[in-house]
Design a protein around this motif. Structure first.
Motif, PDB file in Angstrom:
ATOM      1  N   VAL A 165       6.407   9.010   5.459  1.00  0.00           N
ATOM      2  CA  VAL A 165       7.318   9.631   6.422  1.00  0.00           C
ATOM      3  C   VAL A 165       8.539   8.719   6.604  1.00  0.00           C
ATOM      4  O   VAL A 165       9.655   9.187   6.745  1.00  0.00           O
ATOM      5  N   HIS A 166       8.283   7.399   6.598  1.00  0.00           N
ATOM      6  CA  HIS A 166       9.380   6.424   6.713  1.00  0.00           C
ATOM      7  C   HIS A 166       9.430   5.590   5.433  1.00  0.00           C
ATOM      8  O   HIS A 166       8.853   4.504   5.376  1.00  0.00           O
ATOM      9  N   PRO A 167      10.131   6.086   4.396  1.00  0.00           N
ATOM     10  CA  PRO A 167      10.127   5.399   3.088  1.00  0.00           C
ATOM     11  C   PRO A 167      10.642   3.965   3.176  1.00  0.00           C
ATOM     12  O   PRO A 167      10.228   3.110   2.403  1.00  0.00           O
ATOM     13  N   GLU A 168      11.522   3.686   4.146  1.00  0.00           N
ATOM     14  CA  GLU A 168      12.098   2.341   4.249  1.00  0.00           C
ATOM     15  C   GLU A 168      11.075   1.308   4.722  1.00  0.00           C
ATOM     16  O   GLU A 168      11.267   0.111   4.561  1.00  0.00           O
ATOM     17  N   SER A 169       9.951   1.775   5.293  1.00  0.00           N
ATOM     18  CA  SER A 169       8.977   0.835   5.853  1.00  0.00           C
ATOM     19  C   SER A 169       7.952   0.362   4.822  1.00  0.00           C
ATOM     20  O   SER A 169       7.133  -0.500   5.116  1.00  0.00           O
ATOM     21  N   VAL A 170       7.978   0.932   3.626  1.00  0.00           N
ATOM     22  CA  VAL A 170       6.966   0.562   2.623  1.00  0.00           C
ATOM     23  C   VAL A 170       7.620   0.260   1.276  1.00  0.00           C
ATOM     24  O   VAL A 170       8.792   0.567   1.056  1.00  0.00           O
ATOM     25  N   GLU A 171       6.825  -0.351   0.377  1.00  0.00           N
ATOM     26  CA  GLU A 171       7.368  -0.761  -0.908  1.00  0.00           C
ATOM     27  C   GLU A 171       7.154   0.282  -2.003  1.00  0.00           C
ATOM     28  O   GLU A 171       7.641   0.137  -3.111  1.00  0.00           O
ATOM     29  N   PHE A 172       6.416   1.382  -1.679  1.00  0.00           N
ATOM     30  CA  PHE A 172       6.173   2.426  -2.683  1.00  0.00           C
ATOM     31  C   PHE A 172       6.969   3.681  -2.343  1.00  0.00           C
ATOM     32  O   PHE A 172       7.416   3.851  -1.205  1.00  0.00           O
ATOM     33  N   THR A 173       7.108   4.562  -3.333  1.00  0.00           N
ATOM     34  CA  THR A 173       7.773   5.831  -3.035  1.00  0.00           C
ATOM     35  C   THR A 173       6.745   6.921  -2.779  1.00  0.00           C
ATOM     36  O   THR A 173       7.008   7.880  -2.057  1.00  0.00           O
TER      37      THR A 173
END
Lengths: 262, 417
Positions: A165-173
């Motif tokens: 939901v928040h792509p910026e918070s994790v290292e995967f897509t």
């Protein structure tokens, strides 16, 4: 009048659109998989041996006991970890109050200083004790953090595609999870940095039914880029042992309970 | 000596064997380490030896579980090349048991810590060893053990910890033996040339210390109240008969703390009132005045494997006018001592390389203390460490400034088993 009609139309569209976004079947699979892998019984205990192998083949060991108690199925949980190896972290204890709607509370006790340290824990995708497992792999990723979609159904597995939901918070897509149709244990997960480009794999190497609960007894995380990996072996697994809630407090952080030390 | 000790693979094999046989035969859980540590001064200090550290240490940590509790013994053998001596020491020798379901007792030699500060202490009146801390020994040695009885009682309303130390356990103060310091009698920095005589407190009951903590968690918030009755842990008093001697004046401390998640990290606040019972008017120049102290801090993860923290600490001297007029030579402390700290910790290489920076600085004293440390875990047994302790100050008489000539570099290798 016209405005009301438009408003009703928008409302109707919205109401109709919701089931289309989240098909009940996917939600059901995800919920069941989450409960199966992280909430078996009301509480549980295991001895975990981790073997960390770096990209050059050098290995390190971690040995710890983990105690868990569910406050609510699918909701808050309490974790207690007692380290036995290696010697520099021996007898260190670690306490987590896991919440669904806010950051977890984490404490660590350093016996040589008699110090109870509170740990700032906003980043859950940090390595757990230098291994390739992340905090989130150990205590579960909040299911509301991702959009879920059933991408394929094979004879044995539901294959779920998850996008953050928040792509910026994790290292995967995105990541794919293979959920066993019989047991609802997630048997494999592959994390991608781009479509068709997996860089990290979490997989179950062995599982069995213990006290009626499908249970992972051996799992592995591999960094697909450099081959480094961590294997976790779980033994002395017990469920519904009646762990008291008071175990998950500063008292036992300072003096680990017998269950954990044994 | 150091090379022989560490290089000796037979010693290593011997330790592992000892560990296994103690467990198999007596169910005694054993751990420990062998370590070599050396350090040099970065500045010439006319009052101290050139080497700040040159030592080899063996630590053995034995514990045994019984159905009624745990017995723990942690002993050390230290070959100290700076002080030219070999000493044995016990850091732990205690029994831990639960006489009641809701009560724990720990009796004997033990390390004790409470409070919320990060390398700053207000309500933690247990003994410290600042000398070890300043010369670059492991953080473990900042805390000196107490010979005490700790009783903890757990109720739904609050937890009560009560520590009785029958005979006062002082901190290992900066005597001049290893670290030069500001000597108010001489009006200059001194070291091995002037080590004060100290009147130790060693009478049972009369020189007892009592520490009390009431604590409670309300959801994610930890609150605590503290009380202490005993003595200044450093010799903050002086007797001026014939030759000056240091002494430990009576002290009571009352305080409170709160620690809770705030914004993206952890925040804490702690206060304490230091009631210097032998100088309540503040006009005795040879006894430290009463003070109020406050500290507040915040720590959060700034990026992946990178944590940052900051603290503000304040000492407020109660009867500053009386104090100032009783000394009046330009080296008096300020009424308010402000201190800031910053901590940065970065983990690299699968968390096997730890870089940490901890800085204290006081804007009113115009002095600072910078600690930088790097630790590398080569494998599950070997740890390599190197660090710097840097003291800087505008004046020679301020808290950090007095140690300026003691800035040092150190390195260590440790094999744990």
């Amino acid at each position: 009048m016209k405005h009301i009609r438009i408003a009703l139309l928008i409302l109707a569209t919205f109401l109709l659109a919701v089931p289309a976004v989240a098909a009940p079947i996917v939600e059901e699979i995800i919920n069941k998989a989450n409960l199966t892998s992280y909430y078996a019984g009301d509480d549980g205990q295991a001895l975990v041996e981790m073997t960390i192998t770096d990209s050059q083949g050098r290995t390190r060991q971690r040995l710890f006991t983990i105690l868990r108690k569910d406050v609510e199925d699918g909701g808050s949980q309490l974790y207690f970890v007692y380290f036995k190896k290696p010697s520099d972290v021996r007898k260190t204890t670690f306490l987590v109050h896991k919440f669904i709607d806010k950051d977890d509370d984490r404490w660590m006790y350093l016996p040589s200083l008699d110090l109870v340290k509170r740990i700032a824990s906003s980043d859950k995708r940090t390595s757990f004790m230098g291994s390739h497992f992340l905090y989130e792999d150990v205590s579960g990723r909040n299911i509301s953090e991702d959009h879920h979609e059933l991408s394929e159904e094979t004879a044995d597995f539901y294959i779920i595609n998850n996008t953050p939901v928040h792509p910026e918070s994790v290292e995967f897509t995105s990541y794919l999870v293979w959920v066993d149709k019989q047991t609802f244990l997630p048997m494999k997960a592959e994390y991608l940095t781009a479509p068709g480009k997996p860089y990290r794999r979490v997989e179950v190497l062995e599982s069995k039914v213990i006290e009626g609960f499908p249970t992972v007894t051996k799992s592995k995380v591999t960094n697909l880029v450099n081959g480094a990996h961590t294997v976790s072996e779980f033994s002395k697994i017990k469920y519904n042992i009646g762990v008291k809630e008071s175990i998950f407090t500063e008292r036992y952080l300072r003096r680990p309970p017998r269950e954990a030390r044994k | 000596m150091i090379c022989t000790l560490l290089g000796s693979l037979t010693a290593q094999a011997g330790m592992s064997e000892l560990k296994n046989s103690l467990y198999d035969t007596y169910e005694i859980d054993t751990a420990g380490f062998i370590e070599a540590r050396g350090g040099i001064r970065t500045k010439n200090d006319p009052y101290e030896k050139e080497y700040s550290l040159a030592e080899a240490r063996l630590q053995l940590d034995l514990s045994k579980d019984y159905s009624w509790g745990v017995v723990k013994v942690k002993g050390e053998l230290l070959a100290d090349g700076v002080e030219n001596k070999v000493i044995g020491d016990l850091r732990d020798l205690n029994l831990l048991f639960s006489p009641l379901d809701s009560m724990d007792m720990k009796i004997g030699r033990q390390v004790l810590t409470w409070g919320t500060g990060d390398l700053l202490f207000i309500n933690d009146m247990f003994p410290k060893d600042w000398q070890s801390f300043f010369i670059g020994r492991d953080d473990e040695y900042l805390k000196a053990p107490s010979d005490a009885i700790k009783t903890s009682y757990f109720t739904n309303l609050a937890n009560i910890d009560f520590v009785w130390t029958p005979i006062f356990d002082e901190s290992n103060h900066i005597s001049g033996e290893r670290i030069s310091y500001w000597n108010g009698v001489l009006g200059r920095t001194a070291g091995r040339d002037y080590i004060f005589e100290v009147d130790n407190r060693n009478s049972l009951f009369d020189d007892s210390e009592f520490s009390l903590r009431l604590s409670r968690n309300i959801k994610s918030m930890e609150i605590a109240l503290y009380a202490y009755s005993g003595f200044w842990k450093e010799p903050e008093g002086m007797t001026m008969e014939q030759s000056p001697r240091l002494r430990y004046p009576r002290l009571s401390v009352y305080g409170a703390s709160l620690r809770a998640p705030i914004y993206k990290g952890i925040g804490n606040i702690e206060v304490g009132y230091y009631d210097s019972r032998q100088d309540r008017d503040g006009n005795d120049p040879y006894t430290r005045n009463s003070e109020a102290r406050l500290l507040t801090g915040y720590e959060q993860e700034l990026a992946h494997n990178f944590t940052g923290g900051a603290q503000y600490y304040l000492e407020y001297m109660r009867d500053h006018n009386a104090y100032k007029s009783s000394i009046n030579n330009g080296t008096e402390r300020d009424k308010f001592r402000h201190l800031f700290t910053i901590r940065l910790t970065k983990l690299l290489m699968n968390q096997n390389l730890i870089l940490s920076l901890f800085t204290y600085f006081s804007p009113n004293d115009r002095d600072a203390y910078v600690r930088f440390k790097s630790q590398y875990k080569m494998d599950d047994h070997w740890l390599l460490e190197a660090g710097v302790n840097l003291f800087q100050g505008k004046h020679d008489h301020t808290f950090w400034g007095q140690f300026e000539n003691n800035s040092n570099l150190y390195a260590a290798a440790r094999w744990s088993f």
